[in-house]
Scaffold this active site. Sequence first.
Site, PDB file in Angstrom:
ATOM      1  N   HIS A 182       0.654  -1.011   0.103  1.00 32.31           N
ATOM      2  CA  HIS A 182       0.001   0.118  -0.081  1.00 32.31           C
ATOM      3  C   HIS A 182       0.811   1.278  -0.047  1.00 32.31           C
ATOM      4  CE1 HIS A 182      -4.161  -1.722   0.598  1.00 32.31           C
ATOM      5  NE2 HIS A 182      -3.460  -2.704   0.765  1.00 32.31           N
ATOM      6  N   CYS A 205      -7.509  -1.419   3.419  1.00 29.90           N
ATOM      7  CA  CYS A 205      -8.404  -2.394   4.274  1.00 29.90           C
ATOM      8  C   CYS A 205      -9.177  -1.955   5.248  1.00 29.90           C
ATOM      9  CB  CYS A 205      -7.131  -3.090   4.927  1.00 29.90           C
ATOM     10  SG  CYS A 205      -7.702  -4.436   6.457  1.00 29.90           S
TER      11      CYS A 205
END
Length: 309
Positions: A210, A241
């Site tokens: 990420h 997430c």
Amino acid sequence: MKLPESVCINEVVLRDGLQLENQVVGVESKKKLFDHLLEANVKSFEFGSFVHPKLVPQMANSGELYTAISGQNKHIDLIGLVPNLKGAEAANRVDVKKVNFVFSASDTHNQQNVRKRTEQSLEELKSLQHYCERNDMEVGVALATSFGCPFEGVIPAERIESIVDVISDLDIANITLADTTGMANPKQVYELLDRLVDQFPNQTFNLHFHNTRGMGLSNIMGGLQAGVRRFDTALGGLGGCPFAPGATGNVCTEDVVHMLHEMGIETNIDLDQLISASELLSEILNHDTPSYIRKAGKSTRKYPVPNQI
């Protein structure tokens, strides 16, 4: 620099990319996006997840999507994310042949995500592997918070190594180490993966980054130097997430492909077509975002700023 001739890109926009969106994207739009990515010659997809629809409603149509896309091309990988044995059973009901079992290296994050301790998930993996073997399904593992946890901080390399040691004994197709909230740095990535690749030479590793602190491309370079040849990316830098505070978008597919091609590393992906798919993604989500010009081969196209669509 130790650079490979080619790498595999696993596109996760249909799963990780869409799971935090406020709107639920319908099967027709998802399939249209999938078709555009096929035209760009993307060969590997994490197309959805088999989780409780109340927890992640954006993924409730994953089975329907798989049915719509699975007959189009026999030479692509279609991978469904599953958090438990029930998820694998749901995937099997629509004849999914490849699943990624997800759990976390961090006990705290694993409790938030799947309501179990990490050791309990490792035990469940054994049962899930037996089930999948009986049903002709291939199992991979996605190990979340491998480079740091928003609740526990740094995860010691020794803990990752001990978890991989257990997984590698189970004939798992590949192990994805995920930087769930973008805490990794390239030195950390290189040192951990250099250690794991050396210790588990027969195990395939995949990396999932990420881009919270803008380190995604640098971390991919760390992985390449350590010998990793497979990476998750998301079109437009979308994703995050829902069970990890501060998680932002994945490393952007367009940026990764551009970087690799500029360095002479082949992905077999058509960057012009990929940017066209990114434009379609922006239309589907109806995001009013800034855009800028990037050159892709001989053409110049506009596409959304990573992490903002």
